[in-house]
Design an enzyme around this catalytic site. Structure first.
Site: not given
Ligand code: NAD
Ligand code: UD1
Length: 335
Positions: A124, A148, A152
Site C-alpha cells: 500500500s 496496518y 505491509k
Molecule cells: P478485502 O478485505 O475486500 O479482501 C481481503 C480478503 O482476504 C477478504 O475476502 C477476506 O475475507 C480475506 N482474508 C483476510 N484474512 C484472511 C486469512 N487469514 N485467510 C484467508 N482469507 C483471508 O480487501 P481488499 O480491499 O480487496 O484488499 C486486498 C489487499 O490489498 C489487502 O492485503 C489490502 O491490505 C491491500 N490494499 C488494499 C487497499 C484498498 O484501499 N482496498 C489499498 C492498499 C492495499
Molecule cells: C486510506 C488509509 C490508507 C490506505 C488508503 C487506500 C486511513 C487513515 N488510511 O487512506 O492506509 O492505504 O486508504 O485504501 O484510513 N475523507 C473525508 N471524509 C470521509 C472519508 C475520507 O473527507 O468520510 C477524506 C480523507 O481525509 C482523505 C480522502 O478523503 O483526504 C481519502 O480518504 P480515504 O478514502 O480514507 O483514503 P486515505 O486517507 O488515502
C-alpha cells in the site's frame, strides 16, 4: 497457467480474478470469508463464464495450503488476504500482526516446500507515510504510522530477505494508491460492513440515502480547495496491473516494487463534484475537523510500472464514480 489467489473473494481480489480468467489463466481461490461473502465466487463465474476453484480456509493454516498445493499445480500466487482497516489496526494491533504476518509466513513456507517461487504481493502507498515531495517514486523513504501499514512494511522486508537468501524467487510488490470503482457489470464491487471509513464508499452511501451527509475531514490543507488530495485508481485498472505483474514474474526472477496509481491527484471536492455530475445525485456534506493521521497530498509517480510492467491506468475519475454508484444501485435492487 494456474494462479492461487489468496483473499480472492474480497474487493480487489474478485476483480483481479475476473481479469485473470478473461486472460485465460486458471484461478484457485483461498479465502476465509472474514471480510467477504461466498456469493462473490458465483458472481465471478457469472461475469466471466468460467469456473474457479474455491477453498474456504485460513491462509495462516499451513494444512489447507499444503492440501491446495498438493491438489492443484499452482504456478504463481497473488497474495491479497489480510486485514486492511487502519483504525481497527490501531485498536487491535495483535490481531493485525497475527493475521497479516502469519498468513504471509505460512504461505511462503508452503510455496517454498512445493517449489512455487512466484508471488505478487498487495502492499500500500501507506508505507510512504507523509511524503516530503511529490509525485511519490518507489525509492522514497518508508515510514508507517499505524500497525496496518507496519504489517505491509514488515512483509515487504520479509520478501526482500527471502529473495536475498534464494535468488530463485520472482517477487512483485505492488503499492496501491486509492482503489475505487467497481466492475462495469455492477455485479461485483466494494461493499464494506457498517459505516465506511474510506471516502468513496461513504459518498456512495450518502448518494443512496443510507447516510445523511458526508463529513469532509478538513478544508484547510495547503491544496487548491483546502481538501485532501489522493490518487484514486479504478479497481479494474488495478486488477490489470496484477496481470502485468504476473507476466513479469513469469518471465524473470528477481524482486521489484511498483506503484499502482494513475499519477493524478484529485481533491475530496473533485470526487464529490464528479460523482454528483456523472450520477445526477446530490451529495450533501459538511466540513469537519481534520482526521487524525491524514496527510494533505498523496499521488504516485507511475513511470516505473509504465516502463517495467508496460502498464498504465486508463479509466477516468468519471468511470470510477459511475461504476461505484452503478454497483451500489444494482446491489440494492437485488436485495
Ligand atoms: P478485502 O478485505 O475486500 O479482501 C481481503 C480478503 O482476504 C477478504 O475476502 C477476506 O475475507 C480475506 N482474508 C483476510 N484474512 C484472511 C486469512 N487469514 N485467510 C484467508 N482469507 C483471508 O480487501 P481488499 O480491499 O480487496 O484488499 C486486498 C489487499 O490489498 C489487502 O492485503 C489490502 O491490505 C491491500 N490494499 C488494499 C487497499 C484498498 O484501499 N482496498 C489499498 C492498499 C492495499
Ligand atoms: C486510506 C488509509 C490508507 C490506505 C488508503 C487506500 C486511513 C487513515 N488510511 O487512506 O492506509 O492505504 O486508504 O485504501 O484510513 N475523507 C473525508 N471524509 C470521509 C472519508 C475520507 O473527507 O468520510 C477524506 C480523507 O481525509 C482523505 C480522502 O478523503 O483526504 C481519502 O480518504 P480515504 O478514502 O480514507 O483514503 P486515505 O486517507 O488515502
Amino acid at each position: 497457467m494456474k494462479i492461487l489467489v489468496t483473499g480472492g473473494v474480497g474487493y480487489i481480489g474478485s476483480h483481479t480474478c475476473c481479469e485473470l480468467l478473461a486472460n485465460n489463466y486458471e484461478v484457485v481461490i483461498i479465502d476465509n470469508l472474514s471480510n467477504s461473502s461466498i456469493d462473490v465466487v458465483a458472481k465471478i463465474e457469472k461475469i466471466t463464464g468460467k469456473k474457479v476453484t474455491f477453498y474456504e480456509g485460513d491462509v495462516c493454516k499451513k494444512e489447507i495450503l499444503s492440501k491446495i498445493f498438493k491438489q492443484e499445480k499452482i504456478d504463481a500466487v497473488i497474495h491479497f488476504a489480510g486485514y486492511k482497516a487502519v483504525g481497527e489496526s490501531v485498536e487491535k494491533p495483535l490481531m493485525y500482526y497475527r493475521n497479516n504476518i502469519d498468513s504471509t509466513l505460512s504461505l511462503l513456507e508452503v510455496m517454498k516446500e512445493y517449489n512455487c517461487k512466484k508471488i505478487v504481493f498487495s502492499s500500500s502507498a501507506t508505507v510512504y507515510g507523509n511524503p516530503e515531495t511529490l509525485p511519490i517514486t518507489e525509492d522514497f523513504p518508508l515510514h508507517t504510522t499505524n500497525p496496518y501499514g507496519t504489517t505491509k512494511l514488515m512483509i515487504e522486508q520479509i520478501l526482500a530477505d527471502l529473495y536475498k537468501a534464494d535468488n530463485n524467487w520472482s517477487i512483485a510488490i505492488l503499492r496501491y494508491f486509492n482503489p475505487i470503482g467497481a466492475h462495469k457489470s455492477g455485479i461485483i464491487g466494494e461493499n464494506p460492513n457498517g459505516i465506511p471509513n474510506n471516502l468513496m464508499p461513504y459518498i456512495v452511501k450518502v448518494a443512496t440515502k443510507e447516510l445523511k451527509e458526508l463529513n469532509i475531514f478538513g478544508n484547510d490543507y495547503n491544496t487548491k480547495d483546502g481538501t485532501g488530495i489522493r490518487d484514486y485508481i479504478h479497481v479494474i485498472d488495478l486488477a490489470q496491473g496484477h496481470i502485468k505483474a504476473i507476466e513479469k514474474i513469469t518471465k524473470e526472477k528477481g524482486i521489484d516494487t511498483y506503484n499502482l496509481g494513475t499519477g493524478n491527484g484529485y481533491s475530496v471536492l473533485d470526487l464529490v463534484n464528479t460523482f454528483k455530475m456523472v450520477n445526477h445525485v446530490d451529495i450533501p456534506y459538511k466540513i469537519v475537523e481534520r482526521r487524525k493521521g491524514d496527510i494533505a497530498i498523496c499521488y504516485a509517480s507511475t513511470k516505473k510500472a509504465e516502463k517495467l510492467l508496460n502498464w498504465t491506468a486508463k479509466l477516468t475519475l468519471e468511470d470510477m464514480c459511475r461504476d461505484s454508484y452503478n454497483y451500489a444501485i444494482k446491489n440494492r435492487k437485488d436485495k
